[in-house]
Write a protein that holds these residues in place. Sequence first.
Motif, PDB file in Angstrom:
ATOM      1  N   LEU A 170      -4.682  -2.504  -1.403  1.00 43.46           N
ATOM      2  CA  LEU A 170      -3.524  -1.633  -1.229  1.00 43.46           C
ATOM      3  C   LEU A 170      -2.816  -1.938   0.082  1.00 43.46           C
ATOM      4  O   LEU A 170      -1.583  -1.999   0.131  1.00 43.46           O
TER       5      LEU A 170
ATOM      6  N   LEU B 251       0.959  -3.113   0.345  1.00 42.76           N
ATOM      7  CA  LEU B 251       1.945  -2.376   1.141  1.00 42.76           C
ATOM      8  C   LEU B 251       2.593  -3.255   2.203  1.00 42.76           C
ATOM      9  O   LEU B 251       3.799  -3.151   2.460  1.00 42.76           O
TER      10      LEU B 251
ATOM     11  N   VAL C 206       6.499   2.118  -4.987  1.00 45.10           N
ATOM     12  CA  VAL C 206       5.227   2.475  -4.367  1.00 45.10           C
ATOM     13  C   VAL C 206       4.148   2.608  -5.443  1.00 45.10           C
ATOM     14  O   VAL C 206       3.010   2.152  -5.263  1.00 45.10           O
ATOM     15  N   ILE C 207       4.507   3.212  -6.572  1.00 42.58           N
ATOM     16  CA  ILE C 207       3.549   3.312  -7.684  1.00 42.58           C
ATOM     17  C   ILE C 207       3.181   1.916  -8.172  1.00 42.58           C
ATOM     18  O   ILE C 207       2.020   1.637  -8.467  1.00 42.58           O
TER      19      ILE C 207
ATOM     20  N   PHE D 128       0.584   0.501  -5.881  1.00 45.39           N
ATOM     21  CA  PHE D 128      -0.734   1.072  -6.158  1.00 45.39           C
ATOM     22  C   PHE D 128      -1.346   0.422  -7.395  1.00 45.39           C
ATOM     23  O   PHE D 128      -2.532   0.083  -7.413  1.00 45.39           O
TER      24      PHE D 128
ATOM     25  N   ALA E 214      -2.462  -3.061  -6.559  1.00 46.91           N
ATOM     26  CA  ALA E 214      -3.717  -3.035  -5.806  1.00 46.91           C
ATOM     27  C   ALA E 214      -4.900  -2.766  -6.733  1.00 46.91           C
ATOM     28  O   ALA E 214      -5.964  -3.381  -6.593  1.00 46.91           O
ATOM     29  N   ALA E 215      -4.722  -1.880  -7.702  1.00 50.38           N
ATOM     30  CA  ALA E 215      -5.804  -1.583  -8.650  1.00 50.38           C
ATOM     31  C   ALA E 215      -6.123  -2.794  -9.507  1.00 50.38           C
ATOM     32  O   ALA E 215      -7.298  -3.125  -9.729  1.00 50.38           O
TER      33      ALA E 215
END
Length: 114
Positions: free
Chosen positions: A27, A31, A47-48, A51, A54-55
Amino acid sequence: MSSNGPDKSHATLRYTSLRVSIFLACLLVALLLGHFQVIPVSGDAGVIFLFLLAAVASAPLSYALLSKQRDEMSAQISGKVSGLRSRTAGRIAAQNAEEDAADDAARAAATGRN
Protein backbone atom coordinates in the motif's frame (compact mmCIF):
# COMPACT_ATOMS: atom_id res chain seq x y z
CA MET A 1 6.46 -22.24 26.94
CA SER A 2 4.17 -24.67 25.21
CA SER A 3 5.02 -28.13 23.97
CA ASN A 4 5.21 -26.73 20.44
CA GLY A 5 8.27 -24.68 21.37
CA PRO A 6 8.77 -20.94 21.25
CA ASP A 7 8.79 -20.73 17.46
CA LYS A 8 5.38 -22.30 16.94
CA SER A 9 3.42 -21.08 19.95
CA HIS A 10 2.06 -17.99 18.18
CA ALA A 11 2.17 -19.15 14.57
CA THR A 12 -1.23 -17.67 13.66
CA LEU A 13 -0.37 -14.29 15.15
CA ARG A 14 3.01 -14.29 13.41
CA TYR A 15 1.51 -15.22 10.02
CA THR A 16 -1.26 -12.63 10.31
CA SER A 17 1.08 -9.83 11.35
CA LEU A 18 3.49 -10.61 8.52
CA ARG A 19 0.64 -10.75 6.02
CA VAL A 20 -0.65 -7.36 7.19
CA SER A 21 2.89 -5.96 7.03
CA ILE A 22 3.29 -7.10 3.42
CA PHE A 23 -0.05 -5.50 2.53
CA LEU A 24 0.93 -2.23 4.22
CA ALA A 25 4.27 -2.20 2.41
CA CYS A 26 2.49 -2.72 -0.91
CA LEU A 27 0.00 0.00 0.00
CA LEU A 28 2.84 2.39 0.81
CA VAL A 29 4.49 1.68 -2.54
CA ALA A 30 1.17 2.15 -4.35
CA LEU A 31 0.49 5.42 -2.54
CA LEU A 32 3.97 6.70 -3.36
CA LEU A 33 3.52 5.75 -7.01
CA GLY A 34 0.20 7.57 -6.96
CA HIS A 35 1.67 10.60 -5.23
CA PHE A 36 4.46 10.94 -7.81
CA GLN A 37 1.96 10.39 -10.64
CA VAL A 38 3.55 7.16 -11.84
CA ILE A 39 0.05 5.71 -11.46
CA PRO A 40 -2.68 8.20 -12.41
CA VAL A 41 -4.92 8.75 -9.39
CA SER A 42 -7.97 10.99 -9.29
CA GLY A 43 -10.33 11.33 -6.36
CA ASP A 44 -11.71 8.68 -4.08
CA ALA A 45 -11.94 6.10 -6.85
CA GLY A 46 -8.20 6.42 -7.41
CA VAL A 47 -7.45 5.81 -3.74
CA ILE A 48 -9.72 2.75 -3.76
CA PHE A 49 -7.86 1.58 -6.85
CA LEU A 50 -4.56 1.92 -4.97
CA PHE A 51 -5.92 -0.16 -2.09
CA LEU A 52 -7.07 -2.84 -4.53
CA LEU A 53 -3.72 -2.73 -6.30
CA ALA A 54 -1.95 -3.22 -2.97
CA ALA A 55 -4.22 -6.16 -2.12
CA VAL A 56 -3.63 -7.81 -5.49
CA ALA A 57 0.13 -7.27 -5.26
CA SER A 58 0.39 -8.49 -1.66
CA ALA A 59 -1.46 -11.78 -2.25
CA PRO A 60 1.19 -13.52 -4.40
CA LEU A 61 3.97 -12.01 -2.30
CA SER A 62 2.41 -13.42 0.85
CA TYR A 63 1.91 -16.78 -0.81
CA ALA A 64 5.54 -16.97 -1.90
CA LEU A 65 7.22 -15.41 1.12
CA LEU A 66 5.17 -16.83 3.98
CA SER A 67 4.95 -20.53 3.11
CA LYS A 68 6.95 -21.57 6.19
CA GLN A 69 4.77 -19.50 8.52
CA ARG A 70 1.62 -20.78 6.82
CA ASP A 71 2.78 -24.39 7.34
CA GLU A 72 3.52 -23.71 11.02
CA MET A 73 0.10 -22.12 11.46
CA SER A 74 -1.56 -25.07 9.75
CA ALA A 75 0.27 -27.53 12.01
CA GLN A 76 -0.72 -25.53 15.09
CA ILE A 77 -4.39 -25.43 14.09
CA SER A 78 -4.41 -29.12 13.12
CA GLY A 79 -2.95 -30.05 16.50
CA LYS A 80 -5.61 -28.09 18.34
CA VAL A 81 -8.40 -29.60 16.22
CA SER A 82 -7.05 -33.13 16.79
CA GLY A 83 -6.92 -32.55 20.53
CA LEU A 84 -10.46 -31.22 20.50
CA ARG A 85 -11.66 -34.22 18.51
CA SER A 86 -10.01 -36.71 20.86
CA ARG A 87 -11.45 -34.97 23.95
CA THR A 88 -14.90 -34.93 22.33
CA ALA A 89 -14.63 -38.61 21.41
CA GLY A 90 -13.64 -39.39 25.02
CA ARG A 91 -16.60 -37.46 26.40
CA ILE A 92 -18.98 -39.19 24.01
CA ALA A 93 -17.57 -42.62 24.96
CA ALA A 94 -17.97 -41.80 28.67
CA GLN A 95 -21.55 -40.61 28.14
CA ASN A 96 -22.35 -43.75 26.14
CA ALA A 97 -20.90 -45.92 28.92
CA GLU A 98 -23.00 -44.09 31.54
CA GLU A 99 -26.10 -44.47 29.37
CA ASP A 100 -25.41 -48.17 28.83
CA ALA A 101 -24.90 -48.70 32.58
CA ALA A 102 -28.16 -46.89 33.36
CA ASP A 103 -29.97 -48.92 30.70
CA ASP A 104 -28.54 -52.18 32.04
CA ALA A 105 -29.55 -51.23 35.59
CA ALA A 106 -33.07 -50.37 34.43
CA ARG A 107 -33.38 -53.70 32.62
CA ALA A 108 -32.06 -55.60 35.65
CA ALA A 109 -34.56 -53.82 37.88
CA ALA A 110 -37.38 -54.58 35.44
CA THR A 111 -36.33 -58.25 35.23
CA GLY A 112 -36.17 -58.46 39.04
CA ARG A 113 -39.76 -57.23 39.37
CA ASN A 114 -41.15 -59.79 36.94
